[in-house]
Scaffold this motif. Structure first.
Motif, PDB file in Angstrom:
ATOM      1  N   MET A   1       0.859  -0.935   0.321  1.00 39.65           N
ATOM      2  CA  MET A   1       0.036  -0.376  -0.159  1.00 39.65           C
ATOM      3  C   MET A   1       0.714   0.970   0.400  1.00 39.65           C
ATOM      4  O   MET A   1       2.073   1.484   0.783  1.00 39.65           O
ATOM      5  N   GLU A   2       0.670   2.348  -0.913  1.00 35.37           N
ATOM      6  CA  GLU A   2       1.543   3.526  -1.199  1.00 35.37           C
ATOM      7  C   GLU A   2       1.231   4.264   0.334  1.00 35.37           C
ATOM      8  O   GLU A   2      -0.542   5.091   0.175  1.00 35.37           O
ATOM      9  N   GLU A   3       1.808   4.593   0.883  1.00 32.20           N
ATOM     10  CA  GLU A   3       1.765   6.097   2.292  1.00 32.20           C
ATOM     11  C   GLU A   3       1.835   7.299   1.172  1.00 32.20           C
ATOM     12  O   GLU A   3       2.498   7.668   0.585  1.00 32.20           O
ATOM     13  N   GLY A   4       0.353   7.639   1.313  1.00 31.11           N
ATOM     14  CA  GLY A   4       0.382   8.944   1.047  1.00 31.11           C
ATOM     15  C   GLY A   4       0.888  10.178   1.354  1.00 31.11           C
ATOM     16  O   GLY A   4       1.606  10.286   2.619  1.00 31.11           O
ATOM     17  N   LYS A   5       1.939  11.340   0.795  1.00 29.92           N
ATOM     18  CA  LYS A   5       2.763  12.403   1.679  1.00 29.92           C
ATOM     19  C   LYS A   5       1.645  13.508   1.921  1.00 29.92           C
ATOM     20  O   LYS A   5       1.555  13.683   1.512  1.00 29.92           O
ATOM     21  N   THR A   6       2.310  13.943   2.753  1.00 28.06           N
ATOM     22  CA  THR A   6       1.596  15.001   3.315  1.00 28.06           C
ATOM     23  C   THR A   6       1.942  16.435   3.132  1.00 28.06           C
ATOM     24  O   THR A   6       3.406  16.808   3.325  1.00 28.06           O
ATOM     25  N   ASN A   7       1.451  17.660   2.454  1.00 33.93           N
ATOM     26  CA  ASN A   7       2.175  18.947   2.507  1.00 33.93           C
ATOM     27  C   ASN A   7       2.068  19.524   3.214  1.00 33.93           C
ATOM     28  O   ASN A   7       1.168  19.462   4.207  1.00 33.93           O
ATOM     29  N   PHE A   8       3.329  20.079   3.198  1.00 34.58           N
ATOM     30  CA  PHE A   8       3.505  20.281   5.027  1.00 34.58           C
ATOM     31  C   PHE A   8       3.584  22.028   5.289  1.00 34.58           C
ATOM     32  O   PHE A   8       4.603  22.541   3.687  1.00 34.58           O
ATOM     33  N   ILE A  10       6.123  24.546   6.742  1.00 41.07           N
ATOM     34  CA  ILE A  10       6.613  24.314   7.835  1.00 41.07           C
ATOM     35  C   ILE A  10       8.035  26.676   8.230  1.00 41.07           C
ATOM     36  O   ILE A  10       8.603  26.675   8.919  1.00 41.07           O
ATOM     37  N   SER A  11       7.360  27.049   7.461  1.00 43.89           N
ATOM     38  CA  SER A  11       7.861  29.099   7.818  1.00 43.89           C
ATOM     39  C   SER A  11       7.280  29.130   8.816  1.00 43.89           C
ATOM     40  O   SER A  11       7.687  30.297   8.943  1.00 43.89           O
ATOM     41  N   VAL A  21      12.589  18.857  14.234  1.00 44.95           N
ATOM     42  CA  VAL A  21      11.839  18.627  13.359  1.00 44.95           C
ATOM     43  C   VAL A  21      12.845  17.491  12.202  1.00 44.95           C
ATOM     44  O   VAL A  21      12.735  16.260  12.317  1.00 44.95           O
ATOM     45  N   TYR A  22      13.692  18.214  11.632  1.00 48.30           N
ATOM     46  CA  TYR A  22      14.627  17.580  11.527  1.00 48.30           C
ATOM     47  C   TYR A  22      15.561  16.409  11.908  1.00 48.30           C
ATOM     48  O   TYR A  22      15.608  15.235  11.807  1.00 48.30           O
ATOM     49  N   ILE A  25      13.146  13.170  12.505  1.00 46.73           N
ATOM     50  CA  ILE A  25      12.567  12.935  11.616  1.00 46.73           C
ATOM     51  C   ILE A  25      13.867  12.275  10.676  1.00 46.73           C
ATOM     52  O   ILE A  25      13.677  10.208  10.984  1.00 46.73           O
TER      53      ILE A  25
ATOM     54  N   LEU B   5       5.952  19.770  13.171  1.00 46.52           N
ATOM     55  CA  LEU B   5       6.173  19.418  13.903  1.00 46.52           C
ATOM     56  C   LEU B   5       5.766  18.284  15.042  1.00 46.52           C
ATOM     57  O   LEU B   5       5.543  17.200  15.080  1.00 46.52           O
ATOM     58  N   SER B  39       8.124   1.619   2.123  1.00 47.75           N
ATOM     59  CA  SER B  39       7.040   3.088   1.696  1.00 47.75           C
ATOM     60  C   SER B  39       7.258   4.322   2.224  1.00 47.75           C
ATOM     61  O   SER B  39       7.005   5.207   2.167  1.00 47.75           O
ATOM     62  N   ASN B  43       8.383   8.046   1.667  1.00 52.77           N
ATOM     63  CA  ASN B  43       7.773   9.424   2.076  1.00 52.77           C
ATOM     64  C   ASN B  43       8.422   9.731   3.605  1.00 52.77           C
ATOM     65  O   ASN B  43       8.858  11.658   2.859  1.00 52.77           O
ATOM     66  N   TYR B  47       9.933  13.415   3.653  1.00 50.91           N
ATOM     67  CA  TYR B  47      10.604  14.731   4.549  1.00 50.91           C
ATOM     68  C   TYR B  47      11.627  15.696   4.722  1.00 50.91           C
ATOM     69  O   TYR B  47      12.066  17.088   5.178  1.00 50.91           O
ATOM     70  N   TYR B  54      15.165  23.533   3.168  1.00 55.15           N
ATOM     71  CA  TYR B  54      14.573  24.876   3.876  1.00 55.15           C
ATOM     72  C   TYR B  54      15.456  25.147   5.068  1.00 55.15           C
ATOM     73  O   TYR B  54      16.064  26.479   5.157  1.00 55.15           O
TER      74      TYR B  54
END
Lengths: 45, 541
Positions: A1-8, A10-11, A21-22, A25, B5, B39, B43, B47, B54
């Protein structure tokens, strides 16, 4: 199943949050790396 | 969702829960489990890449522009001023200003040098005469028969020192002191041409003063001080230097946050009575005081470094001969030198067969041999006498200074700055220096200290009295509300004190800039992240 990317956006994050955040991740990516299992060692059942 | 975050934190937790619930009991399930990981990984790589880009862009947006300063021009001007100080120095003579004493020290200590280096010292000595319009020829080198023999070859070898090794070898076994006698020959020539050297230096002094429109030495010294301050300001740490130091971990940027324990403790211990850090006037006054303290701390550190020299000087010269006794000893030596040199000239004339009539005949071989032996004996005596003469002249200078007024540490510093021969000799002895390079390096360091126009502490210390310099400094700054303890001025604590002052200056610089501690922290973090990423990419290649 493909995972959907979230638009975000961060500004609006503070400088400390941006680094956080970095780091989160990056640390999750390491977790994923380590979580991979070796298929060849498992049984077929 | 409050922010990305929060999203990431929640999503990571959710993904971890999901993964932990997936079955992995057989090959098919493991494959599906791994596909899920891949998968999610894809993603999160996306990110990460986006966040990283950025971070880089944001960090670059804080670019700190280096302030354009013409430090090089100022440095060149200051070097020129330092040379002027050397030439205009009222304390020493043409010997030192021409650099002759330096070369005489070298030739006097010839065992430090190779054969080629010795010949090069001779070349430099000849060059000094040429600078004043004196072209030395074969006939100028007749101190002894052997000096003449060697220098005739030297002057015809055109810098090819290899050609001289044979003649040197021949002479050396008859006269192992040949280099000492060459030194004596130069000393005699310097004495002979003293007027030319003095006139040359006098012309140089006038030219330099006129070139820079200085009326006199005092006016020049005031300008030198201003130039030094200008140079110091131009090499002052810039904001981008602070950023670079933080990046290289030379400073810990976390200490600079207003709530850091380090910063709170540093500021709390800085002043005796608390000051209002929100008031510009109070801060400026504090910074101005700290700036002076920093200069004083550097000077005091140098003072402590050279205490063995000052103690040696005190012990050696506290009970000096009277000026009369010293002058009479100097006169006596001068007479002895003149008498012995006349005698040596007489013997040399016989050896060279220079006088007319009966004496123009070359002496018989056995007489020639005796004359040569006799000339070497006198030369040896002269070598010792010249050294004694130099020592007495130096001591004479000290006696004169002592008689003029209180002899301050600044006078001792000026004295050694002005006399290279004795500076090198004394430093070797006092600091137990073994190699020639160690001596030169330490003397150069000392000269930097001695020629620093911002020295002020040493101007008030009497050489022959016990003075608690640390207390003088501490008391002065405590009067200005700086919480300076004697322990802060221990030799081992000076670096920490300088760092504390620098810390305050950095905080002020950052807070009065378009950056902030947080922005610099961010630049540093991003820099580390980018560096790590690049290393990992390199590994993958």
């Amino acid at each position: 199943m493909e995972e959907g990317k979230t638009n975000f956006d961060i500004s609006n994050l503070s400088l400390q949050e941006l680094i956080k955040v970095y780091e989160n991740i990056n640390s999750f990516l390491s977790f994923l790396e380590e979580s991979k299992l070796d298929e060849s060692e498992a049984s077929n059942e | 969702m409050n922010s990305f975050l929060d999203f990431i934190d929640n999503d990571i937790e959710a993904k971890k829960t999901l993964l932990s619930s997936l079955p992995t009991n057989n090959k098919t399930n493991i494959r599906k489990y791994n596909e899920k990981i891949a998968s999610i990984y894809e993603n999160y790589e996306y990110y990460k890449e986006s966040v990283l880009n950025y971070l880089k862009a944001k960090s670059e947006s804080f670019h700190c522009k280096r302030e354009e300063r013409d430090t090089e021009t100022l440095m060149n001007q200051f070097e020129e001023y330092k040379h002027m100080k050397f030439i205009l120095n009222p304390m020493n003579s043409f010997m030192e200003k021409m650099g002759l004493d330096d070369l005489l020290y070298d030739i006097h200590n010839y065992s430090n040098f190779t054969f080629d280096e010795i010949n090069d010292i001779i070349r430099k000595l000849i060059e000094k005469f040429r600078t004043c319009g004196i072209e030395l020829k074969n006939n100028d080198f007749k101190y002894t028969f052997y000096v003449h023999q060697y220098m005739c070859e030297y002057l015809s070898c055109n810098g090819d020192y290899g050609k001289l090794s044979q003649v040197f070898e021949e002479i050396y076994w008859y006269n192992p002191n040949i280099i000492e006698h060459i030194e004596l020959n130069f000393r005699k020539l310097i004495k002979k041409h003293q007027k030319s050297f003095e006139e040359y230096i006098s012309r140089e002094q006038k030219t330099l003063l006129n070139k820079h429109n200085f009326k006199n030495y005092d006016e020049f010294i005031a300008a030198l001080k201003n130039k030094y301050e200008e140079l110091e300001n131009s090499t002052d740490e810039q904001l981008c230097d602070i950023v670079e130091k933080a990046k290289k971990s030379e400073i810990e940027i976390n200490n600079y946050f207003p709530d850091s324990k380090f910063r709170v403790a540093t500021y709390a211990g800085l002043t005796i009575n608390e000051i209002d850090y929100s008031d510009n006037e109070s801060i400026n006054k504090l910074l101005e005081t700290l700036k002076r303290l920093r200069i004083n701390v550097v000077e005091y550190g140098n003072y402590l470094k050279y205490i063995p020299l000052f103690n040696y000087f005190k012990e050696k010269y506290e009970k000096q001969e009277s000026p009369e006794t010293n002058n009479s000893a100097l006169k006596n030596i001068d007479n002895q030198i003149n008498t012995k040199e006349s005698k040596l000239e007489g013997i040399n004339s016989k050896i060279f067969g220079e006088k007319g009539g009966f004496l123009s005949r070359k002496p018989k071989p056995e007489n020639l041999k005796n004359l040569k032996i006799e000339s070497l004996k006198i030369a040896k005596e002269l070598y010792d006498l010249y050294y004694q003469q130099d020592k007495l002249k130096f001591e004479n200078k000290i006696i004169t200074l002592k008689n003029e007024s209180l002899l301050l540490i600044s006078d001792v510093v000026r004295l050694y700055y002005s006399y290279n021969f004795f500076k090198k000799e004394t430093f070797k002895k006092v600091f137990n220096l073994e190699t020639y390079n160690e001596i030169v390096d330490m003397c150069n360091e000392f000269d930097d200290f001695a020629s620093n126009p911002s020295n002020i502490i040493i101007n008030g210390i009497n050489t022959f009295e016990e003075t608690d310099v640390a207390s003088i400094i501490a008391n002065k700054y405590r009067l200005e509300n700086i919480n300076l303890e004697l322990a802060d001025l221990d030799e081992d604590s000076l670096e920490a004190l300088k760092n504390k002052i620098d810390f305050v200056f950095r905080v002020n610089k950052i807070e009065n800039s378009n950056l902030s501690v947080e922005k610099i922290w961010f630049i540093v973090q991003t820099d580390k992240i980018v560096e790590k990423e690049e290393k990992e990419k390199e590994k993958e290649k």
